[in-house]
Design a protein around this motif. Structure first.
Motif, PDB file in Angstrom:
ATOM      1  N   THR A 117       0.831  -1.203   0.000  1.00  0.00           N
ATOM      2  CA  THR A 117       0.000   0.000   0.000  1.00  0.00           C
ATOM      3  C   THR A 117       0.873   1.263   0.000  1.00  0.00           C
ATOM      4  O   THR A 117       0.623   2.203  -0.770  1.00  0.00           O
ATOM      5  N   LEU A 118       1.924   1.283   0.833  1.00  0.00           N
ATOM      6  CA  LEU A 118       2.753   2.495   0.907  1.00  0.00           C
ATOM      7  C   LEU A 118       3.525   2.724  -0.389  1.00  0.00           C
ATOM      8  O   LEU A 118       3.625   3.858  -0.870  1.00  0.00           O
ATOM      9  N   LEU A 123       3.919   5.447  -5.788  1.00  0.00           N
ATOM     10  CA  LEU A 123       3.816   5.409  -7.254  1.00  0.00           C
ATOM     11  C   LEU A 123       2.719   6.356  -7.747  1.00  0.00           C
ATOM     12  O   LEU A 123       2.889   7.072  -8.730  1.00  0.00           O
ATOM     13  N   THR A 124       1.595   6.359  -7.022  1.00  0.00           N
ATOM     14  CA  THR A 124       0.452   7.152  -7.486  1.00  0.00           C
ATOM     15  C   THR A 124       0.656   8.643  -7.268  1.00  0.00           C
ATOM     16  O   THR A 124       0.451   9.451  -8.170  1.00  0.00           O
ATOM     17  N   TRP A 125       1.078   9.007  -6.042  1.00  0.00           N
ATOM     18  CA  TRP A 125       1.044  10.424  -5.676  1.00  0.00           C
ATOM     19  C   TRP A 125       2.377  11.132  -5.822  1.00  0.00           C
ATOM     20  O   TRP A 125       2.425  12.336  -6.033  1.00  0.00           O
ATOM     21  N   ILE A 126       3.496  10.407  -5.702  1.00  0.00           N
ATOM     22  CA  ILE A 126       4.800  11.083  -5.828  1.00  0.00           C
ATOM     23  C   ILE A 126       5.338  10.865  -7.245  1.00  0.00           C
ATOM     24  O   ILE A 126       5.760  11.798  -7.911  1.00  0.00           O
ATOM     25  N   GLY A 128       3.470   9.942  -9.714  1.00  0.00           N
ATOM     26  CA  GLY A 128       2.436  10.474 -10.623  1.00  0.00           C
ATOM     27  C   GLY A 128       1.872   9.454 -11.593  1.00  0.00           C
ATOM     28  O   GLY A 128       1.361   9.822 -12.654  1.00  0.00           O
ATOM     29  N   SER A 129       1.930   8.149 -11.240  1.00  0.00           N
ATOM     30  CA  SER A 129       1.373   7.127 -12.127  1.00  0.00           C
ATOM     31  C   SER A 129      -0.141   7.032 -11.899  1.00  0.00           C
ATOM     32  O   SER A 129      -0.590   6.318 -11.005  1.00  0.00           O
ATOM     33  N   GLN A 130      -0.890   7.766 -12.699  1.00  0.00           N
ATOM     34  CA  GLN A 130      -2.347   7.800 -12.520  1.00  0.00           C
ATOM     35  C   GLN A 130      -3.037   7.537 -13.851  1.00  0.00           C
ATOM     36  O   GLN A 130      -2.598   8.024 -14.882  1.00  0.00           O
ATOM     37  N   LEU A 131      -4.134   6.769 -13.779  1.00  0.00           N
ATOM     38  CA  LEU A 131      -4.885   6.475 -15.004  1.00  0.00           C
ATOM     39  C   LEU A 131      -5.929   7.551 -15.285  1.00  0.00           C
ATOM     40  O   LEU A 131      -6.275   7.823 -16.416  1.00  0.00           O
ATOM     41  N   GLY A 132      -6.466   8.148 -14.236  1.00  0.00           N
ATOM     42  CA  GLY A 132      -7.503   9.167 -14.368  1.00  0.00           C
ATOM     43  C   GLY A 132      -7.937   9.562 -12.964  1.00  0.00           C
ATOM     44  O   GLY A 132      -7.608   8.867 -11.998  1.00  0.00           O
ATOM     45  N   THR A 133      -8.702  10.662 -12.845  1.00  0.00           N
ATOM     46  CA  THR A 133      -9.047  11.160 -11.511  1.00  0.00           C
ATOM     47  C   THR A 133      -9.884  10.148 -10.731  1.00  0.00           C
ATOM     48  O   THR A 133      -9.592   9.838  -9.573  1.00  0.00           O
ATOM     49  N   GLY A 134     -10.947   9.632 -11.365  1.00  0.00           N
ATOM     50  CA  GLY A 134     -11.862   8.722 -10.650  1.00  0.00           C
ATOM     51  C   GLY A 134     -11.149   7.488 -10.123  1.00  0.00           C
ATOM     52  O   GLY A 134     -11.281   7.124  -8.946  1.00  0.00           O
ATOM     53  N   THR A 136      -7.998   7.115  -9.602  1.00  0.00           N
ATOM     54  CA  THR A 136      -6.974   7.480  -8.609  1.00  0.00           C
ATOM     55  C   THR A 136      -7.617   7.681  -7.236  1.00  0.00           C
ATOM     56  O   THR A 136      -7.087   7.224  -6.216  1.00  0.00           O
ATOM     57  N   VAL A 137      -8.780   8.339  -7.221  1.00  0.00           N
ATOM     58  CA  VAL A 137      -9.493   8.515  -5.945  1.00  0.00           C
ATOM     59  C   VAL A 137      -9.871   7.136  -5.399  1.00  0.00           C
ATOM     60  O   VAL A 137      -9.692   6.833  -4.207  1.00  0.00           O
TER      61      VAL A 137
END
Ligand code: HEM
Length: 267
Positions: A117-118, A123-126, A128-134, A136-137
């Motif tokens: 999880t950490l 990966l997601t927030w630092i 920046g590996s994101q697929l889209g806003t929804g 990611t939330v």
């Protein structure tokens, strides 16, 4: 009209159907673990890290970014370990015959769940590996709930409150498997929508909806199961048992589709 077979007593029907779902989940999760290891382990052992990009990633391996790429590698191997360790915790005979194994494997599960999880948050927030806003939330809420329920499961185990421990540990386990549920959910949605000509995009309603359902539905289902266990009503117990059998069929179909269309072609 009488049924052509005898129904088992309601509490037994409930535990049989839960066991049936667990068997289908085990097959699907082991296929996921096999894919993770078969894809990532050989290039890692050979030091051929660029080969990790031979399938689509959000960011993937970036030469020079040792911190980000290293966390990605740690994330996938720890993900395989947590998925494998989790299911062993649920086998009743392991708990009864080898309580020490249950305790040590439980610690392994909780530590690997925290690390997965950490590193996922990094990966997601630092990175920046994101697929889209929804989505990611959704994955971030899923991750936050993993931290909360792993903590609660650990605390209740230390307090030797095993009734509470079982509930929190089951919630933690289902949440840890949110990423696996997401994959089989996307497969099922794809199979249902493809004949209608509906295409999915990472920002579209279907993908975001399946993302949230990938952890909300299992959490809702386990609450129904807990209620059915406590309920004295045979009707409620048969209804939840029936629902679990439907989930078992969907889990089997989704896992099979993920193995055939998503995992196998990438090996
Ligand atoms: C704890 C359970 C988790 C498991 C078992 C897990 C599993 C995985 C696996 C197997 C991959 C590689 C996917 C692929 O390449 O096909 C992956 C990638 C990824 N995970 Fe997780 N994950 C977990 C939790 C999380 C959480 C909580 C987050 C975010 C908060 C997260 C964020 C990511 C991201 C961003 C990637 C993509 C990295 C990239 O492609 O560059 N994961 N995860």
């Amino acid at each position: 009209m009488p049924l052509p077979f005898r129904l088992p007593a309601a509490p037994r029907a409930l535990s049989y159907s839960a066991a049936t779902w667990l068997v289908t989940a085990t097959l699907g999760q082991w296929a996921f673990v096999a894919f993770i290891l078969a894809f990532h382990l050989p290039p890692t052992l050979q030091g051929d890290f660029l080969a990790l990009n031979n399938k689509p990633h959000i960011t993937g391996w970036v030469p020079g970014d040792w911190l980000g790429s290293g966390q990605l590698l740690a994330h996938v191997f720890v993900a395989a370990a947590v998925t494998f360790a989790g299911i062993i915790q649920l086998v009743p005979s392991v708990r009864q015959r080898w309580p020490a194994l249950h305790r040590w494997n439980g610690r392994l599960f909780m530590v690997t769940a925290l690390v997965a999880t950490l590193t996922g948050f990094y990966l997601t927030w630092i990175r920046g590996s994101q697929l889209g806003t929804g989505s990611t939330v959704s994955i971030s809420l899923n991750g936050a709930l993993i931290l909360i329920f792993v903590g609660l499961a650990w605390r209740s185990a230390l307090a030797r409150d095993f009734v509470t421990h079982r509930r929190h540990a089951l919630r933690a386990w289902l949440l840890v498997n949110g990423v696996w549920f997401l994959r089989i959910g996307i497969m099922l949605a794809g199979l249902a929508l493809a004949p209608l000509g509906v295409e999915m995009s990472y920002d579209g309603g279907v993908f975001v909806g399946v993302s949230f359902l990938s952890w909300l539905l299992p959490l809702g289902m386990v609450e129904l199961y807990f209620r059915a266990e406590r309920s004295g009503s045979s009707r409620v117990q048969y209804a939840v048992a029936g629902l679990l059998m439907v989930m078992a069929l969907m889990t089997l179909a989704g896992s099979l589709a993920a193995a055939v269309f998503m995992w196998w072609p990438r090996l």
